[in-house]
Design a protein around this motif. Structure first.
Motif, PDB file in Angstrom:
ATOM      1  N   SER A 135       0.818  -1.211   0.000  1.00 39.15           N
ATOM      2  CA  SER A 135       0.000   0.000   0.000  1.00 39.15           C
ATOM      3  C   SER A 135       0.853   1.263   0.000  1.00 39.15           C
ATOM      4  CB  SER A 135      -0.933   0.006   1.214  1.00 39.15           C
ATOM      5  OG  SER A 135      -0.192  -0.078   2.423  1.00 39.15           O
ATOM      6  N   GLU A 136       2.056   1.179   0.567  1.00 38.00           N
ATOM      7  CA  GLU A 136       2.942   2.334   0.625  1.00 38.00           C
ATOM      8  C   GLU A 136       3.390   2.780  -0.770  1.00 38.00           C
ATOM      9  OE1 GLU A 136       6.695   3.741   3.447  1.00 38.00           O
ATOM     10  OE2 GLU A 136       6.246   1.608   3.186  1.00 38.00           O
ATOM     11  N   TYR A 137       3.342   1.839  -1.731  1.00 37.89           N
ATOM     12  CA  TYR A 137       3.842   2.115  -3.081  1.00 37.89           C
ATOM     13  C   TYR A 137       2.739   2.016  -4.137  1.00 37.89           C
ATOM     14  CZ  TYR A 137       7.692   0.406  -0.199  1.00 37.89           C
ATOM     15  OH  TYR A 137       8.562   0.181   0.832  1.00 37.89           O
ATOM     16  N   ILE A 138       1.495   2.088  -3.707  1.00 37.41           N
ATOM     17  CA  ILE A 138       0.407   1.806  -4.635  1.00 37.41           C
ATOM     18  C   ILE A 138       0.340   2.822  -5.779  1.00 37.41           C
ATOM     19  CG2 ILE A 138      -1.392   3.085  -3.389  1.00 37.41           C
ATOM     20  CD1 ILE A 138      -3.223   0.614  -4.049  1.00 37.41           C
ATOM     21  N   SER A 139       0.674   4.089  -5.522  1.00 32.05           N
ATOM     22  CA  SER A 139       0.625   5.079  -6.600  1.00 32.05           C
ATOM     23  C   SER A 139       1.686   4.775  -7.664  1.00 32.05           C
ATOM     24  CB  SER A 139       0.826   6.491  -6.037  1.00 32.05           C
ATOM     25  OG  SER A 139       2.093   6.624  -5.418  1.00 32.05           O
ATOM     26  N   LEU A 140       2.853   4.296  -7.243  1.00 30.80           N
ATOM     27  CA  LEU A 140       3.897   3.903  -8.185  1.00 30.80           C
ATOM     28  C   LEU A 140       3.431   2.743  -9.049  1.00 30.80           C
ATOM     29  CD1 LEU A 140       6.824   3.736  -9.303  1.00 30.80           C
ATOM     30  CD2 LEU A 140       7.383   2.341  -7.285  1.00 30.80           C
ATOM     31  N   PHE A 141       2.875   1.709  -8.426  1.00 33.14           N
ATOM     32  CA  PHE A 141       2.457   0.535  -9.181  1.00 33.14           C
ATOM     33  C   PHE A 141       1.277   0.841 -10.091  1.00 33.14           C
ATOM     34  CE2 PHE A 141       4.468  -1.949  -5.595  1.00 33.14           C
ATOM     35  CZ  PHE A 141       5.562  -2.342  -6.359  1.00 33.14           C
TER      36      PHE A 141
END
Length: 234
Positions: free
Chosen positions: A152-158
């Motif tokens: 969830s910490e990297y969801i915008s990247l993915f």
């Protein structure tokens, strides 16, 4: 990662830290380098060596005494992670140091690179806590652990990668490749597609993303992105 060294004269400083847009329309990637021992007065020489070895670099600078960022445009001179690994091993020998490298994915210039940088720098920082002996890392090498442990910490990247990389046909091909364990002949047969046509589409995807769908780590990254986001985009 916020810089401790004043780099406001660098063109990519406001892009990475102040939400400024990218003026060039070329896709770019961010390479991060962490040093377990600082190279102090040799920083300028090290940066000059990188600039000479990687002709597609558009900006590079130290953020802290032990962390540097390299911004590289997408072109035919980009090195795969295996070659970058060897290059940084050689640099470590020349500068009597040890560095670890994170090779970020290429991004379309329309995106907010401050947001992307925040995700990628946090990801690298977290990976360094566990992968203390890994020379080089990229998303395919770490994605399974990220998805298993929660991302969830990297969801915008993915989500950004999913939107940039995939169309309906590409998703179908990747899902079939995954079911067939990367076997192109079996995939072509399942999709009623000529094998050469399939290989052409795979090569075209590799040109865009620098991901090789014949490599299971790269294929897994793509499969997990599709599995996670395909229904959310509909």
């Amino acid at each position: 990662m916020q810089p401790e060294i004043d780099n406001r004269n660098h063109p990519w400083y406001p892009i990475l830290f102040e939400h400024q847009p990218v003026q060039d329309q070329t896709w770019v990637r961010m390479l991060q380098v962490h040093f377990t021992r600082t190279i102090d007065s040799l920083q300028s020489e090290w940066l000059a060596e990188i600039q000479q070895m990687l002709p597609s670099v558009v900006d590079l600078f130290f953020l802290t005494e032990d962390h540097a960022v390299i911004v590289e445009k997408q072109d035919d001179t980009n090195l795969p992670i295996e070659d970058l690994d060897g290059l940084f091993v050689a640099l470590d020998m020349d500068f009597d140091c040890y560095s670890q490298l994170f090779v970020g994915p290429f991004h379309h210039p329309r995106h907010d690179f401050t947001t992307l940088w925040t995700s990628e720098s946090t990801l690298f920082k977290n990976e360094l806590k566990t992968k203390t002996t890994s020379k080089s890392m990229d998303l395919p090498k770490v994605v399974f652990a990220l998805f298993r442990n929660g991302f969830s910490e990297y969801i915008s990247l993915f989500r950004t990668l999913y939107l940039d990389w995939f169309e309906e046909e590409t998703e179908t091909i990747i899902q079939s490749l995954w079911r067939n364990q990367g076997n192109a002949s079996s995939t072509a047969k399942e999709l009623f597609m000529h094998r050469n046509s399939l290989l052409y589409k795979i090569d075209k995807f590799q040109t865009l993303t620098r991901l090789n769908l014949k490599n299971m780590d790269d294929l897994l990254l793509c499969y997990l992105l599709i599995d996670q986001f395909t229904h959310q985009s509909n």
